[in-house]
Design a protein around this motif. Structure first.
Motif, PDB file in Angstrom:
ATOM      1  N   SER A  61      91.356  78.546 -57.844  1.00 18.02           N
ATOM      2  CA  SER A  61      90.687  79.805 -57.537  1.00 18.02           C
ATOM      3  C   SER A  61      91.277  80.895 -58.429  1.00 18.02           C
ATOM      4  O   SER A  61      92.347  81.432 -58.151  1.00 18.02           O
ATOM      5  N   TRP A  62      90.570  81.222 -59.505  1.00 19.09           N
ATOM      6  CA  TRP A  62      91.070  82.201 -60.458  1.00 19.09           C
ATOM      7  C   TRP A  62      90.404  83.551 -60.218  1.00 19.09           C
ATOM      8  O   TRP A  62      89.206  83.643 -59.993  1.00 19.09           O
ATOM      9  N   GLN A  63      91.199  84.591 -60.296  1.00 18.25           N
ATOM     10  CA  GLN A  63      90.665  85.945 -60.226  1.00 18.25           C
ATOM     11  C   GLN A  63      90.152  86.322 -61.616  1.00 18.25           C
ATOM     12  O   GLN A  63      90.522  85.709 -62.611  1.00 18.25           O
ATOM     13  N   GLN A  64      89.315  87.344 -61.669  1.00 16.30           N
ATOM     14  CA  GLN A  64      88.842  87.793 -62.982  1.00 16.30           C
ATOM     15  C   GLN A  64      90.015  88.302 -63.797  1.00 16.30           C
ATOM     16  O   GLN A  64      90.912  88.968 -63.281  1.00 16.30           O
ATOM     17  N   MET A  65      90.017  87.954 -65.079  1.00 17.35           N
ATOM     18  CA  MET A  65      91.062  88.449 -65.965  1.00 17.35           C
ATOM     19  C   MET A  65      90.480  88.650 -67.356  1.00 17.35           C
ATOM     20  O   MET A  65      89.379  88.199 -67.641  1.00 17.35           O
ATOM     21  N   GLN A  66      91.244  89.326 -68.177  1.00 19.87           N
ATOM     22  CA  GLN A  66      90.804  89.591 -69.535  1.00 19.87           C
ATOM     23  C   GLN A  66      90.638  88.263 -70.280  1.00 19.87           C
ATOM     24  O   GLN A  66      91.465  87.364 -70.134  1.00 19.87           O
ATOM     25  N   PRO A  67      89.590  88.126 -71.088  1.00 23.08           N
ATOM     26  CA  PRO A  67      89.341  86.849 -71.772  1.00 23.08           C
ATOM     27  C   PRO A  67      90.491  86.366 -72.648  1.00 23.08           C
ATOM     28  O   PRO A  67      90.734  85.170 -72.741  1.00 23.08           O
ATOM     29  N   TRP A  68      91.226  87.286 -73.278  1.00 20.89           N
ATOM     30  CA  TRP A  68      92.290  86.847 -74.179  1.00 20.89           C
ATOM     31  C   TRP A  68      93.457  86.195 -73.445  1.00 20.89           C
ATOM     32  O   TRP A  68      94.242  85.482 -74.045  1.00 20.89           O
ATOM     33  N   TYR A  69      93.586  86.392 -72.138  1.00 21.86           N
ATOM     34  CA  TYR A  69      94.665  85.743 -71.383  1.00 21.86           C
ATOM     35  C   TYR A  69      94.466  84.232 -71.282  1.00 21.86           C
ATOM     36  O   TYR A  69      95.416  83.502 -71.019  1.00 21.86           O
ATOM     37  N   TYR A  70      93.249  83.770 -71.496  1.00 19.57           N
ATOM     38  CA  TYR A  70      92.988  82.332 -71.456  1.00 19.57           C
ATOM     39  C   TYR A  70      93.646  81.594 -72.633  1.00 19.57           C
ATOM     40  O   TYR A  70      93.720  80.374 -72.625  1.00 19.57           O
ATOM     41  N   PHE A  71      94.115  82.320 -73.620  1.00 19.04           N
ATOM     42  CA  PHE A  71      94.718  81.705 -74.802  1.00 19.04           C
ATOM     43  C   PHE A  71      96.235  81.544 -74.683  1.00 19.04           C
ATOM     44  O   PHE A  71      96.892  81.159 -75.647  1.00 19.04           O
TER      45      PHE A  71
END
Length: 155
Positions: free
Chosen positions: A60-70
Motif C-alpha cells: 500500500s503505497w502513498q502518493q509520492m513524487q515520481p523521481w523517488y521511484y528511482f
C-alpha cells in the motif's frame, strides 16, 4: 534520542561490516555480480520481513513524487562505487571519503531544502564540523605511519 543514537551507531557498524563483505565477494565474483547479489538478497530479506511485520500494508503505497521511484537505481550506483572505491583505496580511506561526502551533501540539501526536506538554516558550526571531518580524512591518509601489512589468509 538515545534510541536514535543507538540505531545510528548500529547502522554505521553494519554498513562497515557490509562493505567488508561486499569487497570480499567482489574479489571472487566481480562488481556487477556483487551488486546483483547484495541488492538481490537485500530485496528478498526486505520482502520477507516486510510481509512478516507489515503484511498487506507492504504493498500500500502513498502518493509520492515520481523521481523517488528511482531510489533503487541510486542504490546500484552506491554499491558499485563503494565496491570499486574500496578495491582502489582500501576500506577505511574509501569509507571515510564516502562519509565525508555524505555529510557534506546532506548539509547542502538540508540548507537548501531540496527534495522535499525541511529547510534547516546553514550555520558556520555545521561547515566547521564538515571541514574538521574532511581534515581528519586528510590527516589519516597523508599522516604517514607504517604501511599496512598483508592480512593473514584464512584457511
Amino acid at each position: 534520542m538515545i534510541m536514535g543514537l543507538a540505531l545510528a551507531l548500529l547502522a554505521g557498524s553494519l554498513v562497515s561490516l557490509q562493505n567488508i563483505f561486499n569487497s570480499k565477494v567482489n574479489e571472487r565474483a566481480g562488481s556487477w555480480t556483487t551488486t546483483t547479489y547484495v541488492l538481490g538478497t537485500g530485496f528478498l530479506a526486505s520482502l520477507i520481513f516486510g510481509l512478516i511485520f507489515e503484511g498487506k500494508q507492504l504493498f500500500s503505497w502513498q502518493q509520492m513524487q515520481p523521481w523517488y521511484y528511482f531510489s533503487g537505481m541510486i542504490g546500484v550506483c552506491v554499491v558499485i562505487c563503494l565496491v570499486r572505491g574500496i578495491r582502489l583505496l582500501g576500506p577505511t580511506y574509501a569509507i571515510s571519503i564516502v562519509l565525508s561526502a555524505q555529510l557534506g551533501f546532506a548539509l547542502l540539501w538540508d540548507s537548501l531544502g531540496w527534495l522535499g526536506l525541511t529547510r534547516v538554516p546553514f550555520t558556520m558550526q555545521q561547515l566547521v564540523g564538515v571541514l574538521v571531518i574532511v581534515g581528519g580524512v586528510l590527516v589519516f591518509k597523508l599522516g604517514g605511519g607504517q604501511k599496512a601489512q598483508e592480512p593473514a589468509k584464512m584457511m
